[in-house]
Design an enzyme around this catalytic site. Structure first.
Site, PDB file in Angstrom:
ATOM      1  N   LYS A   1      10.215  27.594  49.931  1.00 39.97           N
ATOM      2  CA  LYS A   1      11.320  28.080  50.763  1.00 39.97           C
ATOM      3  C   LYS A   1      12.014  26.883  51.378  1.00 39.97           C
ATOM      4  O   LYS A   1      11.395  25.835  51.562  1.00 39.97           O
ATOM      5  CB  LYS A   1      10.786  28.978  51.877  1.00 39.97           C
ATOM      6  CG  LYS A   1      11.809  29.930  52.442  1.00 39.97           C
ATOM      7  CD  LYS A   1      11.883  31.194  51.624  1.00 39.97           C
ATOM      8  CE  LYS A   1      12.980  32.120  52.098  1.00 39.97           C
ATOM      9  NZ  LYS A   1      12.832  33.464  51.514  1.00 39.97           N
TER      10      LYS A   1
ATOM     11  N   ASP B   1      19.091  33.377  50.980  1.00 41.79           N
ATOM     12  CA  ASP B   1      18.335  34.108  52.001  1.00 41.79           C
ATOM     13  C   ASP B   1      19.366  34.314  53.121  1.00 41.79           C
ATOM     14  O   ASP B   1      20.575  34.240  52.848  1.00 41.79           O
ATOM     15  CB  ASP B   1      17.099  33.303  52.471  1.00 41.79           C
ATOM     16  CG  ASP B   1      16.092  34.145  53.237  1.00 41.79           C
ATOM     17  OD1 ASP B   1      15.260  34.804  52.616  1.00 41.79           O
ATOM     18  OD2 ASP B   1      16.134  34.161  54.495  1.00 41.79           O
TER      19      ASP B   1
END
Ligand code: GLU
Length: 448
Positions: A129, A169
């Protein structure tokens, strides 16, 4: 809090010590470790090989400076992150979040959850991430472009279709992916679609990727309702947020016969008793990038509740699709008291540990994020497949694949929850099922 198995509690204490101040990361780790007691009894080699300690330590963490200039020529410095958490099942895969709340602890919680989520998809992808504390809100297109170019000028050296493949995201959608892809191509002089997912449809993107997280979360809850001989048909639903995940959750729920009556943004809540007008929400949010408050200007019958709490609105199905820790213990109790029978997490870790306990004790159909929102990253993996084969699939074909994947995730989690003596506990099912596959791959790869 469930009690940690004695052998695991020391590992958790070490995680706290080694990662001070990273509260969201601690929360995400604890939630997984609470499920692993019976697993290490069955598989003692995981303790001998220190698999849990290794899973809790990212393989690599990159933190970098991102300088950029606004439209007035003023210089700004943000911080960029990429946490390459675990590559035992495939290249690091996971989104980039641009939001002022981002710091290492948020990226690590997201990266940690991503390992198990990606494992659950059944696709060959590891977990990672990234993101930045940059706030895209109120910035011009040119400012966002300059920021994305600066961000990619550092990040590109860490990426590759076989190494690390970011996507979107919160705060990162098609526009941002486009600017980053352009800069990657310019720096490397290579047209490599496989290096990012969530691309535009004319330059390597996949149909259904935009819809995937929301559709996937809805498919998951649809399966959970089927187990209870129930369905979305006629159900009153609330969906927090009004970004990409919320919009396509509402769309799929409406297709399945449910009625979404509320959504939100960080300023307030829209309540429309007649059912949300999704075309208007898409126009406001996707095209004009406005606030959800403006919905009530077009639809006078709808109510805008400034700073309202969406979980106080009675519903049968709640789909938290905004951000972490948006449902606390009290909210969860209110939902259950008002007749909520299912909660599907489109967002990552939207429920606090106290809230999770309320849902599990009430035995409602509770789909935790790492299972319920895996449709986004699963469809990213489908995009990678199409890129590798220089192919592009139809909407129907890709959506069917997504639906099959979500159905499998649901069934695997359900069967695991049965196997471990807690049928219908998808938290336990998702954590154990996601973990075992990664753990076995790590054992097979040796001490690395
Ligand atoms: N950010 C999404 C998630 O939380 C998608 C990641 C991806 O497509 O790589 O899973």
């Amino acid at each position: 809090m469930a009690k940690l198995d004695e052998k695991i509690s020391g590992i958790y204490q070490d995680v706290l010590k080694r990662n001070p101040g990273e509260t969201e990361f601690h929360q995400a780790v604890l939630e997984v470790l609470e499920s692993l007691g019976p697993v290490v009894v069955k598989h003692p080699q995981y303790l001998e090989r220190k698999i849990i300690e290794r899973i809790c330590e990212p393989e690599r963490q990159i933190i970098f400076r991102v300088p950029w200039q606004d439209d007035k020529g003023k210089v700004h410095i943000n911080r960029g992150f990429r946490v390459e958490f675990n590559s035992s099942l495939g290249p690091y895969k996971g989104g980039l979040r641009f939001h002022p709340s981002v710091y290492l602890g948020i990226i690590k919680f997201l990266g940690f959850e991503q390992i198990f989520k990606n494992s659950l998809t059944g696709m060959p992808i590891g977990g990672g991430k990234g993101g930045s504390d940059f706030d895209p809100k109120g910035k011009s297109d040119d400012e966002v472009m300059r920021f994305c170019q600066s961000f990619m000028t550092e990040l590109y050296r860490h990426l590759g279709e076989h190494t690390d493949v970011p996507a979107g995201d919160i705060g990162v959608g098609g526009r941002e992916i486009g600017y980053m892809f352009g800069q990657y191509k310019r720096i490397t002089n290579r047209y490599e679609p496989g290096v990012l997912t969530g691309k535009g449809l004319t330059w390597g993107g996949s149909l259904v990727r935009t819809e995937a997280t929301g559709y996937g979360a809805t498919f998951f809850i649809d399966e959970a309702l089927k187990v209870r001989k129930d369905s979305f048909d006629g159900k009153v639903c609330t969906v927090s947020g009004s970004g990409n995940v919320a919009i396509y959750t509402i769309e799929k729920i409406h297709q399945l016969g449910g009625k979404c009556v509320a959504c939100s943004d960080s300023n307030g809540v829209i309540y429309d008793e007649k059912g949300l007008d999704l075309e208007l929400i898409k126009q406001l949010k996707e095209v004009e990038r406005r606030r959800i408050e403006d919905y009530a200007a077009t639809h006078k019958h709808a109510k805008y509740i400034a700073k309202g709490n969406i979980w106080e609105i009675p519903c049968q199905v709640a789909m938290p699709s905004a951000t972490q820790n948006e449902i606390n213990g009290k909210d969860a109790a209110t939902l259950v008291k008002n007749g909520c029978i299912a909660v599907g997490e489109g967002a990552n870790m939207p429920t606090t540990p106290e809230g999770v306990k309320v849902f599990l004790d009430a035995k409602i159909a509770y789909g935790p994020g790492k299972a319920a929102n895996a449709g986004g990253v699963a469809t990213s993996a489908l995009e990678m497949q199409q890129n590798a084969g220089r192919d592009s699939w139809t909407f129907e074909y890709t959506e069917k694949k997504l639906q099959d994947i979500m159905c499998n995730i649901h069934n695997n989690c359900y069967e695991t929850s049965e196997e471990y003596g807690a049928p219908g506990n998808y938290v336990l099912g998702a954590n154990i099922c996601g973990f075992i596959k990664v753990a076995n791959a790590m054992v097979a790869h040796g001490l690395i």
